[in-house]
Design an enzyme around this catalytic site. Structure first.
Site, PDB file in Angstrom:
ATOM      1  N   GLU A  79     -48.776   3.848 -34.149  1.00  0.00           N
ATOM      2  CA  GLU A  79     -48.430   2.442 -33.964  1.00  0.00           C
ATOM      3  C   GLU A  79     -49.684   1.575 -33.910  1.00  0.00           C
ATOM      4  O   GLU A  79     -50.624   1.862 -33.184  1.00  0.00           O
ATOM      5  CB  GLU A  79     -47.604   2.265 -32.692  1.00  0.00           C
ATOM      6  CG  GLU A  79     -46.259   2.988 -32.719  1.00  0.00           C
ATOM      7  CD  GLU A  79     -45.309   2.482 -33.786  1.00  0.00           C
ATOM      8  OE1 GLU A  79     -45.552   1.386 -34.350  1.00  0.00           O
ATOM      9  OE2 GLU A  79     -44.299   3.168 -34.057  1.00  0.00           O
ATOM     10  N   ARG A  89     -31.553  -3.086 -27.420  1.00  0.00           N
ATOM     11  CA  ARG A  89     -30.250  -2.938 -28.092  1.00  0.00           C
ATOM     12  C   ARG A  89     -29.300  -2.100 -27.249  1.00  0.00           C
ATOM     13  O   ARG A  89     -28.088  -2.300 -27.273  1.00  0.00           O
ATOM     14  CB  ARG A  89     -30.456  -2.295 -29.467  1.00  0.00           C
ATOM     15  CG  ARG A  89     -29.174  -2.129 -30.274  1.00  0.00           C
ATOM     16  CD  ARG A  89     -29.469  -1.583 -31.654  1.00  0.00           C
ATOM     17  NE  ARG A  89     -30.162  -0.298 -31.615  1.00  0.00           N
ATOM     18  CZ  ARG A  89     -29.544   0.876 -31.433  1.00  0.00           C
ATOM     19  NH1 ARG A  89     -28.226   0.929 -31.259  1.00  0.00           N
ATOM     20  NH2 ARG A  89     -30.255   1.993 -31.429  1.00  0.00           N
ATOM     21  N   CYS A 142     -40.422   1.981 -25.502  1.00  0.00           N
ATOM     22  CA  CYS A 142     -41.667   2.435 -26.145  1.00  0.00           C
ATOM     23  C   CYS A 142     -42.649   1.281 -26.315  1.00  0.00           C
ATOM     24  O   CYS A 142     -43.812   1.377 -25.926  1.00  0.00           O
ATOM     25  CB  CYS A 142     -41.354   3.077 -27.496  1.00  0.00           C
ATOM     26  SG  CYS A 142     -40.580   4.704 -27.369  1.00  0.00           S
ATOM     27  N   HIS A 168     -45.254   7.334 -32.216  1.00  0.00           N
ATOM     28  CA  HIS A 168     -43.844   7.712 -32.278  1.00  0.00           C
ATOM     29  C   HIS A 168     -43.704   9.037 -33.024  1.00  0.00           C
ATOM     30  O   HIS A 168     -44.381   9.259 -34.035  1.00  0.00           O
ATOM     31  CB  HIS A 168     -43.023   6.648 -33.012  1.00  0.00           C
ATOM     32  CG  HIS A 168     -42.398   5.647 -32.111  1.00  0.00           C
ATOM     33  ND1 HIS A 168     -42.612   4.284 -32.223  1.00  0.00           N
ATOM     34  CD2 HIS A 168     -41.542   5.796 -31.064  1.00  0.00           C
ATOM     35  CE1 HIS A 168     -41.918   3.643 -31.297  1.00  0.00           C
ATOM     36  NE2 HIS A 168     -41.259   4.538 -30.586  1.00  0.00           N
TER      37      HIS A 168
END
Length: 216
Positions: A79, A89, A142, A168
């Site tokens: 990342e 979500r 995350c 990730h």
């Protein structure tokens, strides 16, 4: 001291490959003579940051790599950037579901990883491990821990020459049904990938120039 973190299972899963990989990578690195601490974080907004910051105070690491699961991605994702936005979500493991809230109230809009992500990408590819530089860590726990980590390393707890970032990992092979077409990766490969990134970070003071962007 190297600090590796992964998350507890979430979303109905019974395992989280981020923690499996982080724990296994710490054993690989210890066997090579490195001082390593491994920490399983709760998949909870806020609480995960408290646990991480306590570990930063306790261990004073020179390198911190936090790891999370990105189910559906086929590669190790290095990342590049953490954004100051929580937009969940699904609820976290404590039932929290922040929407359009800042990770750090009044903090910077974003932080870049201080890991040599391009050098690590090259090293992973050389090792035959599928990898990519990712431009988004999402807006769930995350990204939350990634932004909080970089804020701590830049301004507060752990602020020093400590470098840090976020990776990730895909689903672990045992998480997905055979023949279902969902990307996955063996836990041993993920663990070695994290060890490769650590070795690269320890050996690299300035990142390399390597094309790894996207067009959308």
């Amino acid at each position: 001291m190297i600090l590796l973190t992964g998350f507890e299972p979430f979303g109905g899963e019974t395992t989280n490959p981020s923690w499996t990989a982080a724990a296994a990578a710490s054993e690989i690195l210890r066997a090579e003579g490195h001082a390593v601490a491994a920490l399983e974080l709760p998949c909870v907004f806020g609480q995960s940051v408290t646990v991480l910051e306590d570990a930063l105070r306790r261990h004073s690491p020179g390198l911190v790599i936090c790891v999370g699961q990105a189910g559906g991605r086929p590669r190790i994702s290095l990342e590049r950037v953490a954004i100051n936005c929580d937009d969940a979500r699904i609820p976290d493991n404590a039932g929290n579901r922040p929407v359009d809230e800042e990770v750090v109230p009044g903090g910077p809009a974003a932080y870049f990883s201080s890991l040599p992500v391009k050098a690590a990408l090259g090293a992973l590819r050389a090792a035959g491990i599928p990898a990519e530089v990712s431009q988004s860590a999402g807006t769930y726990v995350c990204n939350h821990i990634f932004h909080a980590l970089m804020h701590s390393l830049n301004t507060g707890v752990g602020a020093s020459a400590t470098r840090g970032g976020f990776i990730h990992v895909p689903y672990e092979t045992r998480q997905v049904p055979k023949g279902g077409g969902t990307p996955s990766m063996p836990a041993a490969v993920m663990a070695e990938a994290l060890a490769v990134v650590v070795r690269t970070a320890l050996a690299t003071t300035a990142d390399v120039k390597l094309s790894a962007g996207t067009v959308h």
